[in-house]
Write a protein that holds these residues in place. Sequence first.
Motif, mmCIF file in Angstrom:
data_model
loop_
_atom_site.group_PDB
_atom_site.id
_atom_site.type_symbol
_atom_site.label_atom_id
_atom_site.label_comp_id
_atom_site.label_asym_id
_atom_site.label_seq_id
_atom_site.Cartn_x
_atom_site.Cartn_y
_atom_site.Cartn_z
ATOM 1 N N ALA A 41 0.823 -1.405 -0.206
ATOM 2 C CA ALA A 41 -0.197 -0.127 -0.053
ATOM 3 C C ALA A 41 0.694 1.624 0.210
ATOM 4 O O ALA A 41 0.141 2.376 -1.038
ATOM 5 C CB ALA A 41 -1.250 0.140 1.223
ATOM 6 N N ASP A 42 2.172 1.252 0.682
ATOM 7 C CA ASP A 42 3.033 2.014 0.360
ATOM 8 C C ASP A 42 3.718 2.574 -0.433
ATOM 9 O O ASP A 42 5.173 3.177 -0.086
ATOM 10 C CB ASP A 42 3.657 2.598 2.167
ATOM 11 C CG ASP A 42 2.745 2.756 3.273
ATOM 12 O OD1 ASP A 42 1.465 3.156 3.032
ATOM 13 O OD2 ASP A 42 3.257 2.358 4.207
ATOM 14 N N GLY A 43 3.851 0.912 -1.809
ATOM 15 C CA GLY A 43 4.482 1.953 -2.650
ATOM 16 C C GLY A 43 5.903 0.466 -2.565
ATOM 17 O O GLY A 43 6.103 -0.382 -1.360
ATOM 18 N N LEU A 44 6.582 0.564 -3.193
ATOM 19 C CA LEU A 44 8.067 -0.369 -3.179
ATOM 20 C C LEU A 44 9.323 0.050 -3.375
ATOM 21 O O LEU A 44 9.709 0.627 -4.099
ATOM 22 C CB LEU A 44 7.930 -1.800 -4.542
ATOM 23 C CG LEU A 44 9.134 -2.597 -4.240
ATOM 24 C CD1 LEU A 44 8.778 -3.758 -2.907
ATOM 25 C CD2 LEU A 44 8.917 -3.009 -5.877
ATOM 26 N N PRO A 45 9.582 0.187 -1.926
ATOM 27 C CA PRO A 45 11.151 1.489 -1.789
ATOM 28 C C PRO A 45 12.497 0.300 -2.943
ATOM 29 O O PRO A 45 12.582 -0.756 -3.457
ATOM 30 C CB PRO A 45 11.974 1.223 -0.582
ATOM 31 C CG PRO A 45 10.356 0.930 -0.084
ATOM 32 C CD PRO A 45 9.470 -0.026 -0.561
ATOM 33 N N LEU A 46 12.527 1.338 -4.185
ATOM 34 C CA LEU A 46 14.456 0.827 -4.627
ATOM 35 C C LEU A 46 15.608 1.324 -3.892
ATOM 36 O O LEU A 46 14.970 1.821 -3.325
ATOM 37 C CB LEU A 46 14.146 1.362 -5.704
ATOM 38 C CG LEU A 46 12.340 1.853 -6.495
ATOM 39 C CD1 LEU A 46 12.925 2.182 -7.769
ATOM 40 C CD2 LEU A 46 12.573 0.037 -7.201
ATOM 41 N N PRO A 47 16.253 0.300 -4.348
ATOM 42 C CA PRO A 47 17.685 0.302 -3.624
ATOM 43 C C PRO A 47 18.318 1.611 -3.864
ATOM 44 O O PRO A 47 19.308 2.068 -3.469
ATOM 45 C CB PRO A 47 18.505 -1.110 -4.327
ATOM 46 C CG PRO A 47 17.454 -1.761 -4.752
ATOM 47 C CD PRO A 47 16.382 -1.221 -5.748
ATOM 48 N N ASP A 48 18.118 2.246 -4.852
ATOM 49 C CA ASP A 48 18.451 3.802 -5.036
ATOM 50 C C ASP A 48 17.689 4.566 -4.447
ATOM 51 O O ASP A 48 18.182 6.165 -4.496
ATOM 52 C CB ASP A 48 18.274 3.858 -6.549
ATOM 53 C CG ASP A 48 17.345 3.511 -6.854
ATOM 54 O OD1 ASP A 48 16.304 4.144 -6.710
ATOM 55 O OD2 ASP A 48 17.036 4.459 -8.809
ATOM 56 N N GLY A 49 17.042 4.243 -3.334
ATOM 57 C CA GLY A 49 16.067 5.612 -3.229
ATOM 58 C C GLY A 49 14.967 5.913 -3.585
ATOM 59 O O GLY A 49 13.906 6.585 -2.529
ATOM 60 N N ARG A 50 14.516 5.765 -4.613
ATOM 61 C CA ARG A 50 13.752 5.567 -4.983
ATOM 62 C C ARG A 50 12.028 5.036 -4.705
ATOM 63 O O ARG A 50 12.342 4.059 -3.621
ATOM 64 C CB ARG A 50 13.221 5.969 -6.061
ATOM 65 C CG ARG A 50 14.047 7.466 -7.213
ATOM 66 C CD ARG A 50 14.108 7.346 -8.933
ATOM 67 N NE ARG A 50 14.697 5.895 -9.104
ATOM 68 C CZ ARG A 50 15.095 6.047 -10.546
ATOM 69 N NH1 ARG A 50 14.153 5.943 -11.052
ATOM 70 N NH2 ARG A 50 15.460 4.270 -10.888
ATOM 71 N N ARG A 51 10.896 5.424 -4.727
ATOM 72 C CA ARG A 51 10.276 4.962 -4.608
ATOM 73 C C ARG A 51 8.864 4.277 -5.859
ATOM 74 O O ARG A 51 8.612 5.240 -6.733
ATOM 75 C CB ARG A 51 9.115 5.726 -3.271
ATOM 76 C CG ARG A 51 8.215 4.375 -2.639
ATOM 77 C CD ARG A 51 7.829 4.900 -1.371
ATOM 78 N NE ARG A 51 8.144 5.179 -0.329
ATOM 79 C CZ ARG A 51 8.156 4.192 0.963
ATOM 80 N NH1 ARG A 51 7.340 2.589 0.321
ATOM 81 N NH2 ARG A 51 9.472 3.921 1.745
ATOM 82 N N LEU A 52 7.929 2.538 -5.815
ATOM 83 C CA LEU A 52 7.407 2.853 -6.939
ATOM 84 C C LEU A 52 6.105 2.154 -5.986
ATOM 85 O O LEU A 52 6.127 1.312 -5.214
ATOM 86 C CB LEU A 52 7.955 1.347 -7.554
ATOM 87 C CG LEU A 52 7.416 0.638 -8.750
ATOM 88 C CD1 LEU A 52 6.873 1.726 -10.257
ATOM 89 C CD2 LEU A 52 7.646 -0.563 -9.756
ATOM 90 N N VAL A 53 5.346 3.350 -6.575
ATOM 91 C CA VAL A 53 3.535 2.812 -6.229
ATOM 92 C C VAL A 53 3.233 2.260 -7.910
ATOM 93 O O VAL A 53 3.184 3.319 -8.500
ATOM 94 C CB VAL A 53 3.376 4.098 -6.279
ATOM 95 C CG1 VAL A 53 1.717 4.595 -5.501
ATOM 96 C CG2 VAL A 53 4.129 4.237 -4.870
ATOM 97 N N GLY A 54 2.341 1.405 -7.370
ATOM 98 C CA GLY A 54 1.154 1.197 -8.414
ATOM 99 C C GLY A 54 -0.359 1.501 -7.464
ATOM 100 O O GLY A 54 -0.496 1.034 -6.828
#
Length: 334
Positions: A5-18
């Motif tokens: 629900a809060d998104g998927l954190p990426l190793p480079d510090g960004r966040r992916l949300v669907g």
Amino acid sequence: MPTLADGLPLPDGRRLVGRQGEATLELYLDGHPLLRLRRQGAGDDECLEPLALPADADAALDALAYWCFASDPARSRIRLRLAQPPAAARRRGLLLGEGADLRIERDLFWQLPGAFLRAPSGAGFPRHLVMDAQGRRHPVRPPKPEGEVYRRFDARLGAWVSLRCLDLDADLARFNRWQNSPRVAQFWQEEGDLAQHRRYLQTLHDDPRALTLLGCVDDEPFAYFEAYWAKEDRIAPFYPVDDYDRGIHMLVGEEHHRGPHKVAAWMGALCHYLFLDEPRTQRVVAEPRADNAKMIGHMQRQGFYREKEFDFPHKRAALMVLPRDTFFDRCALA
């Protein structure tokens, strides 16, 4: 099913949300629209059609694959309808098929290093065979990495799982405490003082076949791993060893990080790292004590099979083998 629900954190510090609707899937990267897709069908039969592709279509498809496979560990493929499939995605194996039958396969996606592999891979290291002082013929090994080597947000655990190289000065006291734990000592039999453990770790540091790692959850060290090239190890005479087989020794030092759900997270990450580090590695092997039923059970649930039992001078061991194809075919990473 993972909760994202809060998104998927990426190793480079960004966040992916669907955001998924009845007929659409929208992906956002750090709050900015990345992809909007039309959905038809469900599960592995679902077909996704991007309404438009961004300039970096290859990276956008990477993000789509990560979101879909992390959201649904049972999903084996993503079917796509693309007017102009990005050539880069084809070249590196992310995108397969022709015409209307384009797809991203789960087992291929997880074999791509992406951002998970934090250290340079041994993939490009040339093969050159040498004979060592013990009369063992094996490839020259690449220089050992330093610092963090692997990082991935585990959606089921809801936490970062990472691996970093052991720092002798910073981690000695922690290693000493773990090895003197009665639970760990029962199987490792390496109790001792700081000086003894410094010598132990320094020997491994100087050994080109061995790599010492700490496993971390949300950057808290909780486990110690040794990865070794099996061809140069004492295990080699006991099975038909390949030049790039990797072996592992494992211990969980922190009591609050024990449990089957944690084992699935860190053992999957450890094996994933070793397979990403060297694509020529076809097997990960281990030799736990034959009476260590709990660890053997954990390993079997991760895809290892028990090939046989054999005798080392100090223990009766079970030879546990995880083939590369098995790991990725049954890959439950999320």
